[in-house]
Write a protein that holds these residues in place. Structure first.
Motif, short mmCIF file in Angstrom:
data_model
loop_
_atom_site.label_atom_id
_atom_site.label_comp_id
_atom_site.label_asym_id
_atom_site.label_seq_id
_atom_site.Cartn_x
_atom_site.Cartn_y
_atom_site.Cartn_z
N ALA A 313 0.83 -1.21 0.00
CA ALA A 313 0.00 0.00 0.00
C ALA A 313 0.86 1.25 0.00
O ALA A 313 0.45 2.30 -0.52
CB ALA A 313 -0.92 0.00 1.22
N PRO A 317 1.26 2.99 -4.15
CA PRO A 317 0.08 3.65 -3.60
C PRO A 317 -0.88 4.25 -4.62
O PRO A 317 -1.66 5.14 -4.28
CB PRO A 317 0.71 4.76 -2.74
N LEU A 416 -5.33 -1.57 -5.31
CA LEU A 416 -5.00 -0.63 -4.23
C LEU A 416 -5.89 -0.88 -3.02
O LEU A 416 -5.43 -0.85 -1.88
CB LEU A 416 -5.16 0.81 -4.73
N ALA A 419 -4.59 -3.77 -1.06
CA ALA A 419 -3.36 -3.41 -0.35
C ALA A 419 -3.67 -2.57 0.88
O ALA A 419 -3.07 -2.76 1.95
CB ALA A 419 -2.41 -2.66 -1.29
N LEU A 420 -4.58 -1.62 0.75
CA LEU A 420 -4.95 -0.76 1.88
C LEU A 420 -5.60 -1.58 2.99
O LEU A 420 -5.36 -1.34 4.18
CB LEU A 420 -5.88 0.35 1.41
N ILE A 445 -4.41 5.75 4.68
CA ILE A 445 -5.37 4.77 4.19
C ILE A 445 -6.65 5.46 3.72
O ILE A 445 -7.20 5.14 2.66
CB ILE A 445 -5.68 3.72 5.28
N LYS A 448 -5.97 7.44 0.39
CA LYS A 448 -5.75 6.56 -0.76
C LYS A 448 -7.00 5.77 -1.14
O LYS A 448 -7.18 5.41 -2.30
CB LYS A 448 -4.57 5.62 -0.49
#
Length: 470
Positions: A313, A317, A416, A419-420, A445, A448
């Motif tokens: 993340a 990003p 994404l 990943a977050l 977090i 994004k």
């Protein structure tokens, strides 16, 4: 004469009538403020100047006063991209309060804290990094994102699709994925890279080499030798700045987007990594270890792979990052390691045969990351592996010893959002030593996730092709 007075004297001796102060914001974007030399004082260099941090992603408007303090070296550097002699300084960010103190979420400060934490554990005295900047040099990039019209058109003399004005195939055109180490005249951007490298070396950055990369339509790479953590992160920021400005001067456009062209090689930002102990002790080397790596190096590697979904993340990003992380383009999709394997998240270079060369390469990241946060997150993940004496063998590879069809227990996130969510679940290792803060990670977090939602909710031109006739 104190050091600040000496610096002012150097600025004047260089006949620089402007002084440029560069600040890296929360997301990794470089900003700057320029002050005439006539207004530069000892106090200005020592205490810095105020700015609105809300526009940098540091805070809300209700508490947005921050201070930028220049990092003073023993010598003054001139910005190689500006026509008039202009002194240039990178800045650290401080909170503007009764007692001015370093801002806990300053990206440069976070990397500095990670290095201090490494030293406090007695693991090593220095972490060194060798970045590899990959990018495309196009003739132009035309983008439109209006509600009624969305498009992105790449103009490239090297593009196999033809130019903006004709459909002929010129001698400079390269086949798809056919650009690796091409020579002029097919390597049309050679002189652009040469000038960018000259400017980088003028600032003291140790360029290993540069060349045309795999991507046919002008993909390039500039690779650097190993350097200290803060120098490496500065190098990435200023490398992008210099390459972009140099490209513009040569009539080109530099794109560091991870996946600008469907079906072509993407742009990664791989980093080679090596630690050194006191007096340059080679703590990563053991002649009896796998590929000459020590148990500590392998534990560090295991820590990175254990936390890879979470740190992705930070190292990847952007929503575009995950269009690069797909199979078939030398992109690392699995949390594994192996010798000379470019499909693994961690590659052990087979050509690094000498004890002082023993290192590994983390291949997942790309240039949309904030380098200070990315290097700090990789370092913290590795240190967690050392603290826990993790062993990567069997669980994460090595690939050349695993059975055909073997899959690692975890994969690099496919989006994404994924990943977050991984970072949300696994971030305690980043909080160790007060390096990252919970509030900073929550903001990261949240911000994004808005990127993810914007792309998810915006109609895409390909959707019209896929569904309009149904």
């Amino acid at each position: 004469m104190d050091k600040y007075t000496k610096i002012i004297e150097q600025i004047k001796a260089l006949e620089a009538d402007m002084v440029d102060f560069k600040i890296v914001d929360f997301y990794g974007r470089l900003r700057h403020v320029t002050i005439p030399t006539t207004n530069i004082t000892d106090k200005k260099l020592q205490f810095g100047f105020g700015f609105d941090g809300s526009n940098f992603g540091f805070a809300e408007t209700g508490k947005s006063d921050f201070v930028a303090r220049p990092v003073i070296k023993d010598f003054v550097e001139l910005d190689p991209c500006l026509e008039d002699p202009t002194a240039t300084f990178m800045c650290d960010v401080y909170e503007a309060a009764q007692d001015v103190k370093p801002y806990e979420s300053d990206p440069r400060g976070i990397l500095r804290k990670a290095c201090n934490y490494m030293q406090s554990l007695g693991v090593a005295d220095m972490a060194t990094w060798g970045p590899e900047l990959e990018f495309y040099l196009f003739n132009d990039l035309l983008v439109r994102t209006d509600p009624q019209a969305m498009s992105a058109e790449i103009i490239s003399d090297e593009g196999y699709w033809g130019s903006q004005d004709d459909d002929y195939s010129f001698a400079t055109r390269l086949p798809k994925k056919g650009g690796y180490h091409s020579v002029p005249p097919n390597d049309t951007q050679y002189q652009t890279r040469v000038e960018a490298v000259r400017r980088l070396t003028s600032l003291g950055y140790d360029v290993k080499y540069h060349h045309h990369e795999v991507g046919g339509p002008g993909q390039c790479e500039v690779e650097f030798n190993l350097m200290d953590s803060m120098v490496a992160a500065d190098c990435i920021i200023l490398g992008k700045y210099i390459i972009r400005n140099t490209a513009q001067e040569f009539g080109s456009y530099a794109s560091f987007l991870p996946k600008p062209i469907f079906g072509e090689a993407g742009n990664g930002l791989h980093v080679h990594f090596l630690m050194k102990g006191k007096n340059g002790e080679l703590v990563f080397h053991d002649p009896n270890g796998y590929m000459g790596l020590s148990k500590m190096a392998l534990s560090f590697l295991a820590g990175i792979l254990t936390h890879a979904p979470a740190i992705t993340a930070i190292t990847n990003p952007s929503t575009n990052s995950y269009k690069r992380l797909v199979r078939g383009y030398e992109a690392p999709c699995n949390c594994c390691y192996g010798m000379a394997n470019r499909n693994a998240a961690v590659r052990i270079p087979a050509y690094a045969t000498q004890p002082e060369e023993k290192r590994f390469e983390y291949r997942v990241g790309d240039a949309t990351f904030n380098p200070y946060l990315a290097l700090a997150s990789i370092l913290m993940a590795g240190l967690d592996g050392v603290k826990k004496s993790l062993d990567p063998e069997g669980k994460f590879g090595p690939l050349e010893k695993m059975d055909k069809g073997w899959e690692p227990p975890v994969s690099i996130p496919a989006s994404l959002k994924e990943a977050l969510e991984a970072l949300q679940k696994d971030h305690q290792f980043l909080l160790d030593g007060g390096v990252f803060t919970k509030g900073m990670l929550e903001k990261f977090i949240s911000d994004k996730m808005q990127d993810h939602l914007r792309i998810e909710r915006t109609p895409h031109p390909v959707e019209f092709e896929m569904y309009e006739l149904i």
